[in-house]
Every structure is written in structure tokens, then in C-alpha cells.
Design an enzyme around this catalytic site. Sequence first.
Site, PDB file in Angstrom:
ATOM      1  N   ARG A  90      20.656   0.005   1.046  1.00 46.52           N
ATOM      2  CA  ARG A  90      20.664  -1.262   1.758  1.00 46.52           C
ATOM      3  C   ARG A  90      19.251  -1.769   2.008  1.00 46.52           C
ATOM      4  O   ARG A  90      19.005  -2.956   2.012  1.00 46.52           O
ATOM      5  CB  ARG A  90      21.393  -1.059   3.092  1.00 46.52           C
ATOM      6  CG  ARG A  90      21.218  -2.187   4.078  1.00 46.52           C
ATOM      7  CD  ARG A  90      22.194  -2.048   5.217  1.00 46.52           C
ATOM      8  NE  ARG A  90      23.555  -1.961   4.725  1.00 46.52           N
ATOM      9  CZ  ARG A  90      24.551  -1.324   5.349  1.00 46.52           C
ATOM     10  NH1 ARG A  90      24.323  -0.725   6.484  1.00 46.52           N
ATOM     11  NH2 ARG A  90      25.753  -1.304   4.831  1.00 46.52           N
ATOM     12  N   TYR A  91      18.341  -0.840   2.288  1.00 45.91           N
ATOM     13  CA  TYR A  91      16.963  -1.202   2.638  1.00 45.91           C
ATOM     14  C   TYR A  91      16.064  -1.073   1.413  1.00 45.91           C
ATOM     15  O   TYR A  91      16.395  -0.366   0.464  1.00 45.91           O
ATOM     16  CB  TYR A  91      16.461  -0.270   3.737  1.00 45.91           C
ATOM     17  CG  TYR A  91      17.111  -0.485   5.096  1.00 45.91           C
ATOM     18  CD1 TYR A  91      16.814  -1.623   5.839  1.00 45.91           C
ATOM     19  CD2 TYR A  91      17.989   0.447   5.625  1.00 45.91           C
ATOM     20  CE1 TYR A  91      17.383  -1.815   7.092  1.00 45.91           C
ATOM     21  CE2 TYR A  91      18.562   0.268   6.877  1.00 45.91           C
ATOM     22  CZ  TYR A  91      18.247  -0.864   7.608  1.00 45.91           C
ATOM     23  OH  TYR A  91      18.808  -1.047   8.846  1.00 45.91           O
ATOM     24  N   ARG A  94      14.505   2.981   1.108  1.00 45.90           N
ATOM     25  CA  ARG A  94      15.193   4.214   1.498  1.00 45.90           C
ATOM     26  C   ARG A  94      16.692   4.041   1.336  1.00 45.90           C
ATOM     27  O   ARG A  94      17.203   2.920   1.336  1.00 45.90           O
ATOM     28  CB  ARG A  94      14.869   4.584   2.954  1.00 45.90           C
ATOM     29  CG  ARG A  94      15.212   3.518   3.979  1.00 45.90           C
ATOM     30  CD  ARG A  94      14.297   3.652   5.188  1.00 45.90           C
ATOM     31  NE  ARG A  94      14.663   2.765   6.292  1.00 45.90           N
ATOM     32  CZ  ARG A  94      14.341   1.484   6.356  1.00 45.90           C
ATOM     33  NH1 ARG A  94      13.711   0.906   5.349  1.00 45.90           N
ATOM     34  NH2 ARG A  94      14.695   0.764   7.396  1.00 45.90           N
ATOM     35  N   CYS A 103      32.941  17.751   8.008  1.00 50.49           N
ATOM     36  CA  CYS A 103      32.152  18.013   9.212  1.00 50.49           C
ATOM     37  C   CYS A 103      32.786  19.203   9.921  1.00 50.49           C
ATOM     38  O   CYS A 103      33.971  19.490   9.731  1.00 50.49           O
ATOM     39  CB  CYS A 103      32.162  16.814  10.146  1.00 50.49           C
ATOM     40  SG  CYS A 103      31.459  15.338   9.381  1.00 50.49           S
ATOM     41  N   CYS A 107      34.444  13.635  14.903  1.00 57.06           N
ATOM     42  CA  CYS A 107      34.272  12.768  16.054  1.00 57.06           C
ATOM     43  C   CYS A 107      35.315  11.670  15.980  1.00 57.06           C
ATOM     44  O   CYS A 107      35.477  11.027  14.947  1.00 57.06           O
ATOM     45  CB  CYS A 107      32.880  12.140  16.032  1.00 57.06           C
ATOM     46  SG  CYS A 107      31.568  13.347  15.771  1.00 57.06           S
ATOM     47  N   CYS A 110      33.981   8.204  14.771  1.00 65.50           N
ATOM     48  CA  CYS A 110      33.101   8.185  13.589  1.00 65.50           C
ATOM     49  C   CYS A 110      33.163   6.853  12.834  1.00 65.50           C
ATOM     50  O   CYS A 110      34.239   6.329  12.568  1.00 65.50           O
ATOM     51  CB  CYS A 110      33.475   9.318  12.644  1.00 65.50           C
ATOM     52  SG  CYS A 110      32.453   9.359  11.165  1.00 65.50           S
ATOM     53  N   ARG A 112      32.435   6.524   9.767  1.00 68.02           N
ATOM     54  CA  ARG A 112      33.023   6.769   8.446  1.00 68.02           C
ATOM     55  C   ARG A 112      34.379   7.462   8.587  1.00 68.02           C
ATOM     56  O   ARG A 112      34.775   8.262   7.742  1.00 68.02           O
ATOM     57  CB  ARG A 112      32.066   7.601   7.584  1.00 68.02           C
ATOM     58  CG  ARG A 112      30.742   6.897   7.395  1.00 68.02           C
ATOM     59  CD  ARG A 112      29.931   7.397   6.202  1.00 68.02           C
ATOM     60  NE  ARG A 112      28.605   6.803   6.294  1.00 68.02           N
ATOM     61  CZ  ARG A 112      27.511   7.444   6.724  1.00 68.02           C
ATOM     62  NH1 ARG A 112      27.566   8.728   7.037  1.00 68.02           N
ATOM     63  NH2 ARG A 112      26.366   6.819   6.815  1.00 68.02           N
ATOM     64  N   ASP A 270      30.018   1.156  16.654  1.00 65.37           N
ATOM     65  CA  ASP A 270      30.463   0.241  15.604  1.00 65.37           C
ATOM     66  C   ASP A 270      31.920  -0.157  15.842  1.00 65.37           C
ATOM     67  O   ASP A 270      32.674   0.565  16.492  1.00 65.37           O
ATOM     68  CB  ASP A 270      30.352   0.913  14.231  1.00 65.37           C
ATOM     69  CG  ASP A 270      28.907   1.145  13.828  1.00 65.37           C
ATOM     70  OD1 ASP A 270      28.035   0.346  14.224  1.00 65.37           O
ATOM     71  OD2 ASP A 270      28.642   2.140  13.114  1.00 65.37           O
ATOM     72  N   ASP A 307      24.156  -1.639  14.536  1.00 65.49           N
ATOM     73  CA  ASP A 307      24.231  -1.690  13.084  1.00 65.49           C
ATOM     74  C   ASP A 307      25.113  -2.900  12.773  1.00 65.49           C
ATOM     75  O   ASP A 307      26.309  -2.902  13.077  1.00 65.49           O
ATOM     76  CB  ASP A 307      24.822  -0.382  12.539  1.00 65.49           C
ATOM     77  CG  ASP A 307      24.148   0.026  11.243  1.00 65.49           C
ATOM     78  OD1 ASP A 307      23.667  -0.881  10.521  1.00 65.49           O
ATOM     79  OD2 ASP A 307      24.107   1.235  10.945  1.00 65.49           O
ATOM     80  N   LYS A 314      20.291  -2.103  10.878  1.00 69.43           N
ATOM     81  CA  LYS A 314      20.128  -1.854  12.314  1.00 69.43           C
ATOM     82  C   LYS A 314      19.247  -2.935  12.935  1.00 69.43           C
ATOM     83  O   LYS A 314      18.147  -3.187  12.473  1.00 69.43           O
ATOM     84  CB  LYS A 314      19.498  -0.482  12.517  1.00 69.43           C
ATOM     85  CG  LYS A 314      20.362   0.640  11.971  1.00 69.43           C
ATOM     86  CD  LYS A 314      19.648   1.967  12.037  1.00 69.43           C
ATOM     87  CE  LYS A 314      20.475   3.080  11.421  1.00 69.43           C
ATOM     88  NZ  LYS A 314      20.569   2.983   9.948  1.00 69.43           N
TER      89      LYS A 314
HETATM   90  C1  LIG Z   1      20.446   3.937   9.171  1.00 71.16           C
HETATM   91  C2  LIG Z   1      20.295   3.715   7.742  1.00 71.16           C
HETATM   92  C3  LIG Z   1      19.096   4.003   7.092  1.00 71.16           C
HETATM   93  C4  LIG Z   1      17.886   4.547   7.819  1.00 71.16           C
HETATM   94  O1  LIG Z   1      17.381   3.651   8.733  1.00 71.16           O
HETATM   95  P1  LIG Z   1      16.068   3.986   9.552  1.00 71.16           P
HETATM   96  O2  LIG Z   1      15.933   2.865  10.511  1.00 71.16           O
HETATM   97  O3  LIG Z   1      14.952   4.060   8.546  1.00 71.16           O
HETATM   98  O4  LIG Z   1      16.284   5.306  10.218  1.00 71.16           O
HETATM   99  C5  LIG Z   1      19.030   3.765   5.746  1.00 71.16           C
HETATM  100  N1  LIG Z   1      20.067   3.245   5.063  1.00 71.16           N
HETATM  101  C6  LIG Z   1      21.219   2.934   5.661  1.00 71.16           C
HETATM  102  C7  LIG Z   1      22.323   2.367   4.858  1.00 71.16           C
HETATM  103  C8  LIG Z   1      21.383   3.166   7.020  1.00 71.16           C
HETATM  104  O5  LIG Z   1      22.556   2.880   7.616  1.00 71.16           O
HETATM  105  S1  SF4 Z   2      29.991  11.053  13.452  1.00 71.79           S
HETATM  106 FE1  SF4 Z   2      31.334  11.274  11.657  1.00 71.79          FE
HETATM  107  S2  SF4 Z   2      29.994  12.086  10.046  1.00 71.79           S
HETATM  108 FE2  SF4 Z   2      28.942  12.449  12.018  1.00 71.79          FE
HETATM  109  S3  SF4 Z   2      29.610  14.518  12.642  1.00 71.79           S
HETATM  110 FE3  SF4 Z   2      31.007  13.050  13.605  1.00 71.79          FE
HETATM  111  S4  SF4 Z   2      32.746  12.962  12.160  1.00 71.79           S
HETATM  112 FE4  SF4 Z   2      31.010  13.834  11.034  1.00 71.79          FE
END
Ligand SMILES: *Cc1c(COP(=O)(O)O)cnc(C)c1O
Ligand code: SF4
Length: 363
Positions: A90-91, A94, A103, A107, A110, A112, A270, A307, A314
Site C-alpha cells: 500500500r505504501y 514497505r 495464531c 482475538c 481481529c 483479518r 477497525d 487505519d 494509517k
Molecule cells: C501498518 C501497515 C504498514 C506499516 O506502517 P508503518 O506506519 O510503517 O508502521 C505497511 N503496510 C500496510 C498495508 C499496513 O497496514
Molecule cells: S489480532 Fe488477529 S492476527 Fe493478530 S493475534 Fe489476534 S487473531 Fe491473530
Amino acid sequence: MEEWQKQLRDSLRTPEEIADRFHLNQDEVRKICRVFQARITPHYAGLIKSKKDPLYRQVVPDAAELKENSGANDPLSEDLDSPVPGIVHRYPDRLLFLVSPACASYCRFCTRKRKVGQPDKISARHIEGGLQYIREHPEVRDVIVSGGDPLMMVDDKLEAVLSALRAIPHVEIIRIGTRMPCFLPQRVTPKLAAMLKKYHPLYVNVHFNHPDEIDAEAAKALGLLADAGIPLGNQTVLLKGVNDSPEVMKRLMRRLLTVRVRPYYIYQADYVRGTDHFRTTVEKGLEVMEGLRGWTSGLAVPAFVIDAPGGGGKIPLLPNYIQAINEKEVVMRNYAGEVFVYPQTKARKRPAVHPCLPVTSPM
Ligand SMILES: *Cc1c(COP(=O)(O)O)cnc(C)c1O
Ligand code: SF4
């Protein structure tokens, strides 16, 4: 079998085991588990004192998960930013590299939720393809190894991923995102720490949401990682009934510093399907930030971010400390509400309205 693998094997995994342990209705738990994964490690279950416990709320399935259908399955549109399976890019510089679906505990909030625990959604099969994508993208200088939880992989498999990443010249730093030191601290062995140390510069971001999660075992795991020279950060999710108070958050952040973890982010929860009962107002997050800045060590103050739904990334939110800003001066309040004036320099012409401020701000 190592101790952590025994703990995993002995986790509460079936709806029946979870219902029995916490005196819940089996049918109800079964219904929830058909939609969302559940698992609780003996370590974490052992920290839960009652049904009102903030730790209970984080991992024990709740009928509220099925009652609400307004949230999104993929609130951050990660699937749209996924050029190949297992990569979220996305960025500019990175990306996320999802290497493990599982996991140690799941959670309930979560992000995801739709994916974790499902090997057809996140899979080790996609690791080679993900590595190839990173090799072909020289702009990627920071790889965040995530999942699920990457530390669910055995040492050799994880090491294969890390060494392949380290062999890519443009990958400057590697980050691992994990909740293991919280859910299954026994996973962090001296052997694991020694292995990770070979792949510096390596950062680990952990995930604690409540001070009671940091017991002696967790502290020991974090100590092993810190002693291996790994800078530790923490990501916390702001959760109703868990940590939605400045007092609890302050205790959590201070406690993290005592185990050599630097608070990194507090996330607004989220808008994920099945998690509305965890969401707070955004104002609550701002109140938490107000309660930290100035009142305790600056090291204990993370960034509060949302986010953005739809894949905006973010976005940091800060309580408003600026009361007025013009050519001559900035009028600000400090953490205790006292007002101060900083005189501007006359040296340069500046726009009448600062481009970073909304036009409606009091001038
Ligand atoms: C959170 C995230 C990152 C890392 O973000 P930082 O602000 O650099 O910690 C990179 N890619 C995605 C898709 C993210 O959700
Ligand atoms: S937030 Fe989601 S990915 Fe992270 S530890 Fe919990 S269940 Fe696993």
C-alpha cells in the site's frame, strides 16, 4: 515436541472445550465458531480471572459477533492492495508479507477475522511468490512479516523466510508482527532469539492490550528478545470494555516500558464485521491521548491512528493543542490546559492560512 508446541496442542480449540471451561452454552459457541475461528492457549486462559475480565472479552467467543452485520469483511481493502497472494503493498517503500494463517489464540476483534486460521486465505504456499514479488520491487526497503502470526511457524521455516529476505539487497529492515509474547510467551526460547539475531536489523512489534497481560512469563519472553538486540514496539487496539480508559492505557504503556517495549501505535478499532461491540468513539481515543501526553514519560506515548477504511492507510489523530496561528504568533495550550504563546519569526512570508490547518480553524 517443544514446550510451546505442547501448549498449542493443549489449547482450548473446540467449541465444546471453550464452552466447558467458561460455562457457556455449547450450541451458541458452536454457532459462532462456524463463522469465526476460536482458540485460547492455556497460558492466556490461566490469566483470565472472571467473565468480566478484559482478557476474557478479547478471546472468548461472544454471541454479539453474530448479531451485527454492518461492518466490512475487509475494512482496509487489503485485498485490493494485494498484487500477489500474501502481499499487501500500500505504501511506497514497505509492505506486509503474510506468511502464516494461524495464531496461538484468536482475538475476537481481529481485523483479518475473515482470514485468520484459514490456510486457503493465507498460506505458506504463497511464500515463494511473495519473495519473488519483493525481489522484483527494489523500492521495498522494509518488509513487515505478519499473518496470522509468523511465530506460529517452527524455527526452521521462519528462518528460511528471514534468510531469503536478508538475501535481497534492497530490503534494509525486517519487521515481525506477533502476539506470541502475549498469548504464548513460551514460544520465545533462547534458541529462537539466537536465530532472530542473525537477521538484524530486525524489529519486532508485539501486541498487548491490557497491563494484566504482562505477567512474569511475558516479561521473560520480551527480555529474551530485547537481549538479542531487537528493538521492541507495541501495537494496541482501543477496545470497549478492555482498555477504553486513560487510566488503564497509562498503566499499560508504563508497564510496557518496564519490559523494554516502546509503545508504537494505538489503533482506533477497525470497522470489521462482527466486532461492533468492541468499538468506541474516536473521541475516546483522543481522550486517552490527552491522558498520556505530559502526564507520563514521552516514551510511553504512542501515536493514535485510524487505519482508514478503503485502504487509505494509517492516519494520525491528535488532540488539538493549537488555539490560534497567524503571522505573528501561535497560541497553544499545554497538557494541563494552560495557554502559551510562541512568537513567529518575521524572516519569511508565510501563507495567511497554514496549509496544514483546516480553513475553518479559529484564526
Ligand atoms: C501498518 C501497515 C504498514 C506499516 O506502517 P508503518 O506506519 O510503517 O508502521 C505497511 N503496510 C500496510 C498495508 C499496513 O497496514
Ligand atoms: S489480532 Fe488477529 S492476527 Fe493478530 S493475534 Fe489476534 S487473531 Fe491473530
